[in-house]
Design a protein around this motif. Structure first.
Motif, PDB file in Angstrom:
ATOM      1  N   VAL A  79      31.385  52.177  35.109  1.00 43.01           N
ATOM      2  CA  VAL A  79      30.511  51.801  36.142  1.00 43.01           C
ATOM      3  C   VAL A  79      30.589  52.606  37.707  1.00 43.01           C
ATOM      4  O   VAL A  79      29.708  52.814  37.911  1.00 43.01           O
ATOM      5  N   ASP A  80      32.071  53.254  37.839  1.00 43.74           N
ATOM      6  CA  ASP A  80      31.734  53.661  39.468  1.00 43.74           C
ATOM      7  C   ASP A  80      31.333  54.820  39.083  1.00 43.74           C
ATOM      8  O   ASP A  80      30.842  55.625  40.372  1.00 43.74           O
ATOM      9  N   ALA A  81      31.466  55.517  37.749  1.00 41.72           N
ATOM     10  CA  ALA A  81      30.610  56.828  37.965  1.00 41.72           C
ATOM     11  C   ALA A  81      28.595  57.552  38.076  1.00 41.72           C
ATOM     12  O   ALA A  81      28.298  57.725  37.959  1.00 41.72           O
ATOM     13  N   ALA A  82      28.439  55.380  37.076  1.00 47.16           N
ATOM     14  CA  ALA A  82      27.210  55.542  37.777  1.00 47.16           C
ATOM     15  C   ALA A  82      26.883  55.116  38.825  1.00 47.16           C
ATOM     16  O   ALA A  82      27.293  54.799  39.731  1.00 47.16           O
ATOM     17  N   ASP A  83      25.210  55.707  38.764  1.00 50.90           N
ATOM     18  CA  ASP A  83      24.599  55.516  40.055  1.00 50.90           C
ATOM     19  C   ASP A  83      23.418  54.045  39.803  1.00 50.90           C
ATOM     20  O   ASP A  83      22.665  53.756  40.833  1.00 50.90           O
ATOM     21  N   SER A 108      33.884  44.150  40.424  1.00 50.07           N
ATOM     22  CA  SER A 108      33.669  44.208  41.689  1.00 50.07           C
ATOM     23  C   SER A 108      33.148  45.650  42.603  1.00 50.07           C
ATOM     24  O   SER A 108      31.678  46.214  42.791  1.00 50.07           O
ATOM     25  N   ARG A 109      33.504  46.256  43.321  1.00 51.20           N
ATOM     26  CA  ARG A 109      33.263  47.084  44.373  1.00 51.20           C
ATOM     27  C   ARG A 109      32.429  48.928  43.282  1.00 51.20           C
ATOM     28  O   ARG A 109      31.656  49.030  44.210  1.00 51.20           O
ATOM     29  N   GLU A 110      32.674  48.777  42.341  1.00 50.62           N
ATOM     30  CA  GLU A 110      32.409  49.605  41.563  1.00 50.62           C
ATOM     31  C   GLU A 110      30.772  49.172  40.750  1.00 50.62           C
ATOM     32  O   GLU A 110      29.796  50.351  41.210  1.00 50.62           O
ATOM     33  N   VAL A 138      24.379  39.194  38.986  1.00 52.84           N
ATOM     34  CA  VAL A 138      23.817  40.558  39.793  1.00 52.84           C
ATOM     35  C   VAL A 138      24.030  41.128  41.214  1.00 52.84           C
ATOM     36  O   VAL A 138      24.930  41.862  42.183  1.00 52.84           O
ATOM     37  N   THR A 139      23.896  39.742  41.718  1.00 53.91           N
ATOM     38  CA  THR A 139      23.322  39.714  43.327  1.00 53.91           C
ATOM     39  C   THR A 139      24.701  39.293  44.230  1.00 53.91           C
ATOM     40  O   THR A 139      24.577  40.108  45.456  1.00 53.91           O
ATOM     41  N   THR A 140      25.229  38.587  43.864  1.00 50.72           N
ATOM     42  CA  THR A 140      26.442  38.445  43.766  1.00 50.72           C
ATOM     43  C   THR A 140      27.831  39.695  43.895  1.00 50.72           C
ATOM     44  O   THR A 140      28.073  40.121  45.018  1.00 50.72           O
ATOM     45  N   LEU A 141      27.276  40.622  43.485  1.00 50.00           N
ATOM     46  CA  LEU A 141      27.976  41.606  43.086  1.00 50.00           C
ATOM     47  C   LEU A 141      28.059  43.107  43.461  1.00 50.00           C
ATOM     48  O   LEU A 141      27.687  43.688  43.753  1.00 50.00           O
ATOM     49  N   LEU A 194      31.853  53.291  50.461  1.00 51.30           N
ATOM     50  CA  LEU A 194      32.106  53.312  49.347  1.00 51.30           C
ATOM     51  C   LEU A 194      33.640  54.353  48.905  1.00 51.30           C
ATOM     52  O   LEU A 194      34.259  53.540  48.422  1.00 51.30           O
ATOM     53  N   ARG A 195      33.126  55.073  49.065  1.00 51.25           N
ATOM     54  CA  ARG A 195      33.952  56.221  48.542  1.00 51.25           C
ATOM     55  C   ARG A 195      35.211  56.733  48.892  1.00 51.25           C
ATOM     56  O   ARG A 195      35.413  56.095  49.862  1.00 51.25           O
ATOM     57  N   ALA A 196      36.296  56.388  47.907  1.00 50.19           N
ATOM     58  CA  ALA A 196      37.906  56.164  48.662  1.00 50.19           C
ATOM     59  C   ALA A 196      37.803  57.483  49.546  1.00 50.19           C
ATOM     60  O   ALA A 196      37.384  59.149  49.442  1.00 50.19           O
TER      61      ALA A 196
END
Length: 358
Positions: A79-83, A108-110, A138-141, A194-196
């Motif tokens: 999920v993190d790698a997706a746009d 969450s963050r992803e 999804v809007t909550t996320l 949000l990136r590390a």
């Protein structure tokens, strides 16, 4: 804004054996793949059934980002790698499948600041109630649901176990992808914050991150607009930053540690640095002309200096011999001229760091 290709996940949300999910998913990929190629989009199909995610079994809250299980870490990386996402979902009892709700709840963050579109299918409502249910979640996320959707009424679309050919449905699928891509590009600055490793920038709302070869187009534009003044002041156009090709910029972005300041998708300034033996070389310090004299250059210089390792004995930089404003900035930060064997209109300045505390 980075110009790297967008990655869009097509999520097959049904886990029911013998369901229509694979059939609808195949139609979607077939309908939008040519358009995805035109837009430079990487389409990746992910079946929630293949993930083998048990019902949420993490002890920590998803917002903590602390994951104990391998299946959670794997899902997080995907999920993190997706746009952006396109959920292909049926409707079960006026709602979305439990597998989709569970997959959403794991992270969450992803998910944050990524668009999500829906292709739904069902009987009376064509799956639209599933979409309405999912939108509440999804809007909550901080996912951003699209206005465009594709709703397939099974009784009208199915013939002999296959989806009938439907040009209007194909066009709707392409329209969904187009909207998703536009919103994904618009939201990219929000995601990057949000990136590390991302730092808060010197201007309100700005942030700084390491630049990569994917940023070559923005860096090239920044160089062209920033070094024109240097060319005029020093009466020469023999400045590499004014002539480098995109490939040359990509090459040095891969070799140098380069920090860029961004605001609303615009690259405001940059600086690069790398170690050569015991020297820490700093260069390409640039700030867009309309934001000069607001501390961005000094902030970038300090950031580059702070990255020097303990093995570096001095920090070295170069500028045009007639660039009085640059020289004044560097001297105010403790840099002193260093003799050059062949100056050729260039001044070298250095700062001793051998005695500084780490």
């Amino acid at each position: 804004m980075s110009t790297r290709p967008l990655r869009v996940l097509a999520l097959a949300c049904s886990t029911r054996p013998g369901g229509l999910g694979p059939l609808v998913g195949q139609w979607l990929i077939g309908a939008v793949t040519p358009r995805a190629a035109e837009l430079g989009v990487e389409l990746v199909t992910v079946s929630l059934g293949d993930l083998n995610l048990p019902f949420l079994d993490e002890e920590e809250q998803p917002s903590s980002g602390v994951y104990r299980h391998e299946h959670t870490g794997r899902w997080s990386a995907i999920v993190d790698a997706a746009d952006g996402f396109i959920a292909v979902t049926p409707e079960y009892n006026y709602g979305m499948p439990a597998a989709l709700k569970n997959a959403l709840d794991y992270l969450s963050r992803e998910w944050a600041w990524k668009p999500i579109g829906f292709v739904s299918y069902g009987n009376t409502s064509a799956g639209t109630r599933s979409v309405q249910h999912a939108k509440q979640v999804v809007t909550t996320l901080r996912l951003v649901p699209l206005g465009a959707t594709v709703a397939i009424r099974i009784g009208d679309a199915l013939e002999n176990g296959r989806l009938r050919s439907d040009s209007a449905r194909d066009a709707a699928g392409v329209g969904l992808l187009d909207e998703l891509v536009r919103i994904a590009h618009a939201l990219r600055p929000m995601r990057e914050r949000l990136r590390a490793g991302t730092l808060t920038g010197p201007l309100p709302g700005s942030y700084a991150r390491r630049l990569t070869p994917d940023d070559a187009q923005e860096v090239t534009v920044l160089q062209r607009c920033c070094w024109v003044d240097e060319a005029v002041v020093n009466d020469t156009t023999a400045i590499p930053a004014l002539h480098e090709s995109l490939d040359e910029v990509r090459e040095w972005l891969a070799a140098w540690q380069t920090t860029g300041i961004w605001l609303d998708g615009r690259l405001l300034g940059m600086v690069r640095a790398r170690r050569l033996e015991t020297d820490w070389h700093v260069g390409r310090l640039a700030v867009v002309p309309d934001l000069r004299n607001r501390g961005l250059g000094r902030w970038l210089l300090h950031t580059a200096e702070a990255a020097a390792g303990p093995e570096c004995r001095r920090i070295v930089l170069f500028t045009g011999s007639k660039s009085r404003q640059n020289i004044g900035l560097y001297q105010s930060e403790g840099y002193r001229p260093v003799p050059l064997a062949d100056p050729d209109g260039i001044v070298c300045l250095a700062k001793d760091t051998s005695g500084r505390q780490r």
